[in-house]
Design a protein around this motif. Sequence first.
Motif, PDB file in Angstrom:
ATOM      1  N   PHE A 125      27.667  10.973 -51.271  1.00 14.00           N
ATOM      2  CA  PHE A 125      27.868  11.369 -50.010  1.00 14.00           C
ATOM      3  C   PHE A 125      26.779  10.655 -48.822  1.00 14.00           C
ATOM      4  N   GLN A 126      25.581   9.939 -49.361  1.00 10.47           N
ATOM      5  CA  GLN A 126      24.672   9.230 -48.682  1.00 10.47           C
ATOM      6  C   GLN A 126      25.370   7.732 -48.480  1.00 10.47           C
ATOM      7  N   LEU A 127      26.052   7.272 -49.374  1.00 10.33           N
ATOM      8  CA  LEU A 127      26.676   5.865 -49.345  1.00 10.33           C
ATOM      9  C   LEU A 127      28.065   6.064 -48.414  1.00 10.33           C
ATOM     10  N   ILE A 128      28.727   6.880 -49.006  1.00 13.84           N
ATOM     11  CA  ILE A 128      30.193   6.926 -48.373  1.00 13.84           C
ATOM     12  C   ILE A 128      30.919   5.347 -48.475  1.00 13.84           C
ATOM     13  N   GLU A 129      31.091   5.200 -49.778  1.00 13.92           N
ATOM     14  CA  GLU A 129      31.415   3.780 -49.921  1.00 13.92           C
ATOM     15  C   GLU A 129      32.731   3.881 -51.159  1.00 13.92           C
ATOM     16  N   SER A 130      33.471   2.935 -51.119  1.00 14.81           N
ATOM     17  CA  SER A 130      34.537   3.140 -52.087  1.00 14.81           C
ATOM     18  C   SER A 130      34.514   2.570 -53.427  1.00 14.81           C
ATOM     19  N   ASN A 131      33.608   1.876 -53.513  1.00 15.45           N
ATOM     20  CA  ASN A 131      33.196   1.109 -54.756  1.00 15.45           C
ATOM     21  C   ASN A 131      31.616   1.509 -54.712  1.00 15.45           C
ATOM     22  N   VAL A 132      30.988   2.038 -56.099  1.00 22.86           N
ATOM     23  CA  VAL A 132      29.710   2.280 -56.238  1.00 22.86           C
ATOM     24  C   VAL A 132      29.469   2.181 -57.758  1.00 22.86           C
ATOM     25  N   THR A 133      28.276   1.737 -57.895  1.00 21.70           N
ATOM     26  CA  THR A 133      27.687   1.233 -59.374  1.00 21.70           C
ATOM     27  C   THR A 133      26.475   2.224 -59.673  1.00 21.70           C
ATOM     28  N   VAL A 134      26.544   3.001 -60.793  1.00 23.41           N
ATOM     29  CA  VAL A 134      25.482   3.854 -61.089  1.00 23.41           C
ATOM     30  C   VAL A 134      24.734   3.228 -62.213  1.00 23.41           C
ATOM     31  N   ARG A 135      23.395   3.309 -62.046  1.00 26.82           N
ATOM     32  CA  ARG A 135      22.446   2.685 -62.746  1.00 26.82           C
ATOM     33  C   ARG A 135      21.553   3.793 -63.332  1.00 26.82           C
ATOM     34  N   CYS A 136      21.264   3.753 -64.667  1.00 27.14           N
ATOM     35  CA  CYS A 136      20.502   4.729 -65.368  1.00 27.14           C
ATOM     36  C   CYS A 136      19.637   4.074 -66.598  1.00 27.14           C
ATOM     37  N   ARG A 137      19.061   5.016 -67.130  1.00 29.13           N
ATOM     38  CA  ARG A 137      18.308   4.745 -68.423  1.00 29.13           C
ATOM     39  C   ARG A 137      19.265   4.579 -69.380  1.00 29.13           C
ATOM     40  N   GLN A 138      18.751   3.631 -70.458  1.00 23.59           N
ATOM     41  CA  GLN A 138      19.807   3.273 -71.493  1.00 23.59           C
ATOM     42  C   GLN A 138      19.967   4.644 -72.329  1.00 23.59           C
ATOM     43  N   LYS A 139      19.042   5.303 -72.476  1.00 21.02           N
ATOM     44  CA  LYS A 139      19.300   6.861 -73.161  1.00 21.02           C
ATOM     45  C   LYS A 139      20.038   7.636 -72.706  1.00 21.02           C
ATOM     46  N   ASP A 140      20.120   7.673 -71.183  1.00 20.87           N
ATOM     47  CA  ASP A 140      21.042   8.611 -70.602  1.00 20.87           C
ATOM     48  C   ASP A 140      22.459   8.268 -70.248  1.00 20.87           C
ATOM     49  N   LEU A 141      22.851   7.033 -70.847  1.00 27.96           N
ATOM     50  CA  LEU A 141      24.187   6.661 -70.733  1.00 27.96           C
ATOM     51  C   LEU A 141      25.365   7.627 -70.729  1.00 27.96           C
ATOM     52  N   SER A 142      25.428   8.372 -71.991  1.00 26.59           N
ATOM     53  CA  SER A 142      26.444   9.167 -72.230  1.00 26.59           C
ATOM     54  C   SER A 142      26.488  10.312 -71.371  1.00 26.59           C
ATOM     55  N   LEU A 143      25.234  11.011 -71.124  1.00 24.67           N
ATOM     56  CA  LEU A 143      25.230  11.917 -70.134  1.00 24.67           C
ATOM     57  C   LEU A 143      25.761  11.528 -68.666  1.00 24.67           C
ATOM     58  N   VAL A 144      25.171  10.357 -68.296  1.00 28.68           N
ATOM     59  CA  VAL A 144      25.621   9.946 -66.837  1.00 28.68           C
ATOM     60  C   VAL A 144      26.954   9.726 -66.761  1.00 28.68           C
ATOM     61  N   GLN A 145      27.487   9.360 -67.756  1.00 27.14           N
ATOM     62  CA  GLN A 145      29.027   9.050 -68.011  1.00 27.14           C
ATOM     63  C   GLN A 145      29.806  10.475 -67.584  1.00 27.14           C
ATOM     64  N   GLU A 146      29.302  11.494 -68.217  1.00 26.61           N
ATOM     65  CA  GLU A 146      30.058  12.705 -68.274  1.00 26.61           C
ATOM     66  C   GLU A 146      29.719  13.428 -66.930  1.00 26.61           C
ATOM     67  N   ALA A 147      28.293  13.198 -66.379  1.00 23.93           N
ATOM     68  CA  ALA A 147      28.056  13.808 -65.010  1.00 23.93           C
ATOM     69  C   ALA A 147      28.784  13.002 -63.821  1.00 23.93           C
ATOM     70  N   ALA A 148      28.891  11.672 -64.177  1.00 26.42           N
ATOM     71  CA  ALA A 148      29.599  10.889 -62.808  1.00 26.42           C
ATOM     72  C   ALA A 148      31.039  11.488 -62.676  1.00 26.42           C
ATOM     73  N   ASP A 149      31.779  11.515 -63.784  1.00 26.38           N
ATOM     74  CA  ASP A 149      32.980  12.258 -63.577  1.00 26.38           C
ATOM     75  C   ASP A 149      33.039  13.315 -62.801  1.00 26.38           C
ATOM     76  N   LYS A 150      32.325  14.461 -63.250  1.00 30.62           N
ATOM     77  CA  LYS A 150      32.251  15.631 -62.169  1.00 30.62           C
ATOM     78  C   LYS A 150      31.817  15.466 -60.948  1.00 30.62           C
ATOM     79  N   ALA A 151      30.766  14.437 -60.748  1.00 28.60           N
ATOM     80  CA  ALA A 151      30.501  14.374 -59.460  1.00 28.60           C
ATOM     81  C   ALA A 151      31.537  13.593 -58.418  1.00 28.60           C
ATOM     82  N   VAL A 152      32.114  12.354 -59.186  1.00 20.68           N
ATOM     83  CA  VAL A 152      33.265  12.077 -58.192  1.00 20.68           C
ATOM     84  C   VAL A 152      34.009  13.104 -57.935  1.00 20.68           C
TER      85      VAL A 152
END
Length: 226
Positions: A125-152
Amino acid sequence: MALSDADVQKQIKHMMAFIDQEANEKAEEIDAKAEEEFNIEKGHLVQQQRVKIMEYYERKEKQIELNKKIQTSNLLNTARLKVLKAREDHIKSLLAETQRKLSVLTSDTNGYKKLLEGLIAQGLFQLIESNVTVRCRQKDLSLVQEAADKAVAAYKNAAKKDVAVTIDKENFLSHDISGGVELIAQKGKIKVVNTLESRLELISQQMLPELKEMLFGVNPNRKFRD
């Protein structure tokens, strides 16, 4: 009838006595006047010196009073600075302790995943861009992937805009941070930092007045309140 020599001598003596008396009286008059003028001048000099002495001690008294006020002010300022320093140190220690406890948030997998959804959605919501890259800790990769789908999904539903989110699997956030994400758009030109540390810092700044009031009471010098 001609005066005899004896009579002449007698008259001369009488005249000399009169002149001598007149001279003595004149001398006494001059001495008296000189004495009077001397006493008057002496009185003036004494009064001048008395005024000078009074002015000198008045200046000394004012200087002593001023020095006391300056010393008191310096002592009060030093005491205030010590109190402020002690308060700031206490707040810093509380924030440091809170930061050390951030890892507790990530130990609850479901709760942390829900938090990641909110952090990613907020960044979108802050960016309001059509293409966004999310960066996280390596250990959080799978959780971030699941969370990103719901956030999108939440973003598209609310903003009525499409967005493509890519999880960066090559550049990870430092393992030293407690968690959270960074969102990047336009090839790194725009970045939203939503790590747990950044959120804690933001919240601590926003709540600092309330935190100080809770810890140290209401500031009597504070004129305006929200």
